[in-house]
Design an enzyme around this catalytic site. Structure first.
Site, PDB file in Angstrom:
ATOM      1  N   THR A  96      -1.701  -2.987   5.240  1.00 48.84           N
ATOM      2  CA  THR A  96      -0.798  -1.772   5.830  1.00 48.84           C
ATOM      3  C   THR A  96       0.487  -2.534   5.969  1.00 48.84           C
ATOM      4  O   THR A  96       0.561  -3.434   6.876  1.00 48.84           O
ATOM      5  CB  THR A  96      -1.454  -1.072   6.680  1.00 48.84           C
ATOM      6  OG1 THR A  96      -2.645  -0.786   6.437  1.00 48.84           O
ATOM      7  CG2 THR A  96      -0.594  -0.215   7.371  1.00 48.84           C
ATOM      8  N   LYS A 171      -0.291   5.755   4.305  1.00 45.63           N
ATOM      9  CA  LYS A 171      -1.306   5.058   5.039  1.00 45.63           C
ATOM     10  C   LYS A 171      -0.419   5.357   6.550  1.00 45.63           C
ATOM     11  O   LYS A 171      -1.443   5.382   7.662  1.00 45.63           O
ATOM     12  CB  LYS A 171      -1.188   3.700   4.897  1.00 45.63           C
ATOM     13  CG  LYS A 171      -2.082   2.672   6.063  1.00 45.63           C
ATOM     14  CD  LYS A 171      -3.250   3.172   5.720  1.00 45.63           C
ATOM     15  CE  LYS A 171      -4.467   2.413   6.835  1.00 45.63           C
ATOM     16  NZ  LYS A 171      -4.540   1.065   6.447  1.00 45.63           N
ATOM     17  N   LYS A 239       0.478  -3.059  15.277  1.00 42.43           N
ATOM     18  CA  LYS A 239       1.363  -3.360  14.268  1.00 42.43           C
ATOM     19  C   LYS A 239       1.657  -2.001  13.304  1.00 42.43           C
ATOM     20  O   LYS A 239       2.620  -1.891  13.014  1.00 42.43           O
ATOM     21  CB  LYS A 239       0.857  -4.511  13.126  1.00 42.43           C
ATOM     22  CG  LYS A 239       1.664  -4.849  12.067  1.00 42.43           C
ATOM     23  CD  LYS A 239       0.954  -4.206  10.688  1.00 42.43           C
ATOM     24  CE  LYS A 239      -0.275  -4.774  10.356  1.00 42.43           C
ATOM     25  NZ  LYS A 239      -0.791  -4.113   9.091  1.00 42.43           N
TER      26      LYS A 239
END
Length: 291
Positions: A96, A171, A239
């Site tokens: 990701t 995502k 993150k």
């Protein structure tokens, strides 16, 4: 036979690489800590000393690492994948990462005759172990279709989303939905405790109704068992949320639910839970009497 190079054998990557091996593909492995790949090497994977060496021996290169900075170093460094891979190679980043970085890698790869796909996944450690990950892909559709036989070995819900960067944007949608949902799951379990209910019994009712979600069915039971081992790390979720907030800002979009989740997970991380699974968010509500 297509030779696959796999970089990153962490919580999810190890299972993904193992499925490819057991499907009969020749697999080369590179990871920063060789010990993490020992079970794969015992199954027949070939160890490569560097990402550059791995790239030179692979027809398809798959990466599953931690942060955008890791992706950038792997692909764009002087001894990176794009400098070592031969023309006609397929590179698939399943980390990701930033949509803008996926687009940049795609553009540079195309100049070298390399096919680039951004294909982040969802499903955590269980999805990786059971080969039923959701895979969201961006890039040229022809490249995606060429890689479908490989994707089908590690995932079940495999969807082409559009041009380069589309997989990463999708995502971000996934992570935004999860972020606020994890607050709801944690609060629901805490409420059940405060009301004097049996939380496990409560889950039998609410997980099958309109409140049902993957997090409620898979992570709430872990909360109740004090199982905070990572299927997906708090540090990596932070993150991801930071990337989504940054992308939303660039689109002049407000994301108050995501901002709250980011704030709460930051607090959790500062309490020493960065290496825990995302279900550890419940610890912000958990009372000592539950121990």
């Amino acid at each position: 036979m297509t030779h696959i190079g796999f970089i990153g054998t962490g919580v999810m990557g190890r299972s993904m690489a193992m499925h490819l091996l057991k499907a009969g593909y020749p697999v080369s492995i590179y990871t920063r800590t060789k010990e993490k790949a020992e079970d794969l090497l015992k199954e027949g994977a070939v160890w490569r000393e560097t990402a550059e060496e791995l790239a030179g021996h692979s027809d398809v290169i798959m990466t599953m690492v931690g942060y955008p900075s890791d992706v950038e170093e792997l692909y764009l460094g002087d001894h990176g994948i794009l400098n070592a891979a031969k023309s006609g190679t397929y590179v698939i980043d399943m980390t990701t990462s930033k949509p803008s970085l996926a687009i940049h890698i795609y553009e540079l790869a195309k100049q070298k005759g390399i096919y680039s796909i951004d294909a982040p996944v969802s499903g955590g450690d269980v999805g990786a172990r059971e080969a039923r990950l959701s895979i969201m892909a961006g890039g040229d559709k022809e490249a995606f279709e060429a890689c479908l036989p490989i994707f089908s070995i590690i995932g079940k819900n495999i969807v082409y989303q559009g041009p380069a960067g589309s997989g990463q944007h999708t995502k971000m949608c996934n992570q935004i939905a999860i972020a606020a949902g994890m607050i709801g799951v944690s609060e629901a379990i805490a409420y059940a405790h405060s009301a004097g209910l049996d939380p496990e019994n409560v889950l039998k009712s609410i997980s099958a109704g309109a409140a049902g979600s993957w997090s409620l069915s898979n992570l709430a039971p872990r909360m109740l068992k004090d199982d905070f081992e990572p299927g997906f790390y708090v540090k990596h979720f932070l993150k991801d949320m930071s990337i989504a907030i940054e992308e939303a800002e660039q689109m002049n979009m407000e994301v108050p639910g995501l901002a709250l989740a980011h704030k709460l997970y930051t607090e959790l991380s500062e309490k020493g839970e960065a290496e825990s699974g995302t279900q550890a968010l419940y610890k912000l509500w958990k009372s000592p009497s539950e121990n």
